[in-house]
Design a protein around this motif. Structure first.
Motif, PDB file in Angstrom:
ATOM      1  N   ALA A   1       0.808  -1.228   0.000  1.00  0.00           N
ATOM      2  CA  ALA A   1       0.000   0.000   0.000  1.00  0.00           C
ATOM      3  C   ALA A   1       0.834   1.268   0.000  1.00  0.00           C
ATOM      4  O   ALA A   1       0.361   2.331  -0.403  1.00  0.00           O
ATOM      5  N   TYR A   2       2.111   1.162   0.448  1.00  0.00           N
ATOM      6  CA  TYR A   2       2.923   2.370   0.623  1.00  0.00           C
ATOM      7  C   TYR A   2       4.142   2.451  -0.298  1.00  0.00           C
ATOM      8  O   TYR A   2       4.950   3.364  -0.173  1.00  0.00           O
ATOM      9  N   ARG A   3       4.271   1.512  -1.217  1.00  0.00           N
ATOM     10  CA  ARG A   3       5.455   1.498  -2.090  1.00  0.00           C
ATOM     11  C   ARG A   3       5.571   2.750  -2.960  1.00  0.00           C
ATOM     12  O   ARG A   3       6.662   3.127  -3.376  1.00  0.00           O
ATOM     13  N   ASN A   4       4.440   3.379  -3.247  1.00  0.00           N
ATOM     14  CA  ASN A   4       4.448   4.582  -4.079  1.00  0.00           C
ATOM     15  C   ASN A   4       4.036   5.818  -3.288  1.00  0.00           C
ATOM     16  O   ASN A   4       3.474   6.766  -3.851  1.00  0.00           O
ATOM     17  N   ALA A   5       4.313   5.797  -1.990  1.00  0.00           N
ATOM     18  CA  ALA A   5       3.945   6.931  -1.133  1.00  0.00           C
ATOM     19  C   ALA A   5       4.622   8.219  -1.603  1.00  0.00           C
ATOM     20  O   ALA A   5       5.781   8.209  -2.019  1.00  0.00           O
ATOM     21  N   LYS A   6       3.888   9.310  -1.537  1.00  0.00           N
ATOM     22  CA  LYS A   6       4.417  10.623  -1.905  1.00  0.00           C
ATOM     23  C   LYS A   6       4.536  11.546  -0.696  1.00  0.00           C
ATOM     24  O   LYS A   6       5.157  12.602  -0.760  1.00  0.00           O
ATOM     25  N   ILE A   7       3.912  11.123   0.406  1.00  0.00           N
ATOM     26  CA  ILE A   7       3.875  11.930   1.626  1.00  0.00           C
ATOM     27  C   ILE A   7       4.324  11.050   2.790  1.00  0.00           C
ATOM     28  O   ILE A   7       3.979   9.871   2.853  1.00  0.00           O
ATOM     29  N   LEU A   8       5.090  11.636   3.693  1.00  0.00           N
ATOM     30  CA  LEU A   8       5.570  10.908   4.866  1.00  0.00           C
ATOM     31  C   LEU A   8       5.084  11.633   6.110  1.00  0.00           C
ATOM     32  O   LEU A   8       5.292  12.848   6.253  1.00  0.00           O
ATOM     33  N   VAL A   9       4.415  10.902   7.003  1.00  0.00           N
ATOM     34  CA  VAL A   9       3.954  11.464   8.270  1.00  0.00           C
ATOM     35  C   VAL A   9       4.835  10.871   9.361  1.00  0.00           C
ATOM     36  O   VAL A   9       4.801   9.662   9.609  1.00  0.00           O
TER      37      VAL A   9
ATOM     38  N   GLU B   1       0.889  18.502  17.822  1.00  0.00           N
ATOM     39  CA  GLU B   1       0.864  17.093  18.224  1.00  0.00           C
ATOM     40  C   GLU B   1      -0.518  16.486  17.984  1.00  0.00           C
ATOM     41  O   GLU B   1      -0.633  15.338  17.537  1.00  0.00           O
ATOM     42  N   LYS B   2      -1.555  17.248  18.278  1.00  0.00           N
ATOM     43  CA  LYS B   2      -2.923  16.761  18.082  1.00  0.00           C
ATOM     44  C   LYS B   2      -3.200  16.551  16.593  1.00  0.00           C
ATOM     45  O   LYS B   2      -3.814  15.541  16.204  1.00  0.00           O
ATOM     46  N   GLU B   3      -2.742  17.483  15.760  1.00  0.00           N
ATOM     47  CA  GLU B   3      -2.931  17.344  14.320  1.00  0.00           C
ATOM     48  C   GLU B   3      -2.139  16.163  13.766  1.00  0.00           C
ATOM     49  O   GLU B   3      -2.625  15.420  12.907  1.00  0.00           O
ATOM     50  N   LEU B   4      -0.932  15.972  14.294  1.00  0.00           N
ATOM     51  CA  LEU B   4      -0.106  14.851  13.832  1.00  0.00           C
ATOM     52  C   LEU B   4      -0.769  13.519  14.194  1.00  0.00           C
ATOM     53  O   LEU B   4      -0.757  12.578  13.399  1.00  0.00           O
ATOM     54  N   GLU B   5      -1.360  13.456  15.359  1.00  0.00           N
ATOM     55  CA  GLU B   5      -2.048  12.234  15.780  1.00  0.00           C
ATOM     56  C   GLU B   5      -3.165  11.882  14.796  1.00  0.00           C
ATOM     57  O   GLU B   5      -3.322  10.724  14.399  1.00  0.00           O
ATOM     58  N   LYS B   6      -3.911  12.899  14.370  1.00  0.00           N
ATOM     59  CA  LYS B   6      -4.993  12.678  13.394  1.00  0.00           C
ATOM     60  C   LYS B   6      -4.414  12.247  12.047  1.00  0.00           C
ATOM     61  O   LYS B   6      -4.903  11.291  11.416  1.00  0.00           O
ATOM     62  N   LEU B   7      -3.360  12.911  11.591  1.00  0.00           N
ATOM     63  CA  LEU B   7      -2.758  12.587  10.302  1.00  0.00           C
ATOM     64  C   LEU B   7      -2.083  11.216  10.324  1.00  0.00           C
ATOM     65  O   LEU B   7      -2.104  10.489   9.322  1.00  0.00           O
TER      66      LEU B   7
END
Length: 201
Positions: free
Chosen positions: A64-72, A123-129
């Motif tokens: 599912a992540y082999r073509n990821a364009k964004i890293l969280v 931190e709260k936004e990162l948790e959601k993302l």
């Protein structure tokens, strides 16, 4: 440098704090000065086993992540030594945006010079993302740079702040050389003027 306007792609979760540049691109890959070909070495110590085979548990090796364009990712992303190979490796893999609660200064600056958008969130936004990014193939996000919002897979939006000058450079694909070339007419005019005033120089 490729312009960054709107990016839509799969976001991969990497819930690790203090990911340093040696983790992003280990030192043995720093011999090259080419910006291409480093994608296969990205996170190599976590991506590959000692025998060179892929580690199936590492997120970027999962289908599912082999073509990821964004890293969280976790806090303090890009700390450690100041190697520009780190954003080169991310970009060559296909990562154009990294989202975290904080970044190391040199890595943060190097991202903009290479067409990568680092977004700082709470931190709260990162948790959601991070939760959104954990949805596998359903973890598609859209980064709208012009309006400075992250659109999640469920339609929710998170606004982010960004320096206007950095935003201008990314949206227009301007690195340091590109910025200089924007002033080419003025540079040429100055050189002509100086040549006339000092023909012996």
């Amino acid at each position: 440098m490729e312009k960054f306007e709107t990016l839509t792609g799969v976001a991969a979760p990497l819930p690790i704090i203090n990911i340093d540049t040696d983790m992003i691109i280990p030192k043995q890959y720093l011999k090259t000065i080419k910006r291409t070909g480093l994608g296969t070495a990205l996170f190599s110590e976590m991506r590959y086993n000692e025998d060179g085979s892929e580690n199936p548990d590492f997120v970027l090796n999962k289908p599912a992540y082999r073509n990821a364009k964004i890293l969280v990712a976790g806090d303090n992303f890009g700390c450690g030594s100041s190697r520009e190979h780190a954003p080169w490796a991310l970009l060559d893999f296909g990562i154009r945006c990294v989202i975290a609660t904080s970044f190391a200064d040199i890595f943060y600056n190097n991202c903009f010079k290479n067409g990568i958008l680092p977004i700082q969130v709470s931190e709260k936004e990162l948790e959601k993302l991070m939760d959104d990014a954990s949805r596998g193939s359903n973890s598609t996000m859209t980064i709208d740079l012009e309006n400075q919002v992250i659109k999640g897979p469920d339609g929710g939006e998170i606004a982010f702040e960004l320096d206007p000058f950095r935003k201008h450079c990314l949206m227009n694909g301007l690195d340091d050389i590109g910025l200089t070339m924007e002033k080419a007419p003025k540079i040429d005019a100055y050189e002509s003027k100086m040549a006339e005033a000092h023909p012996w120089a």
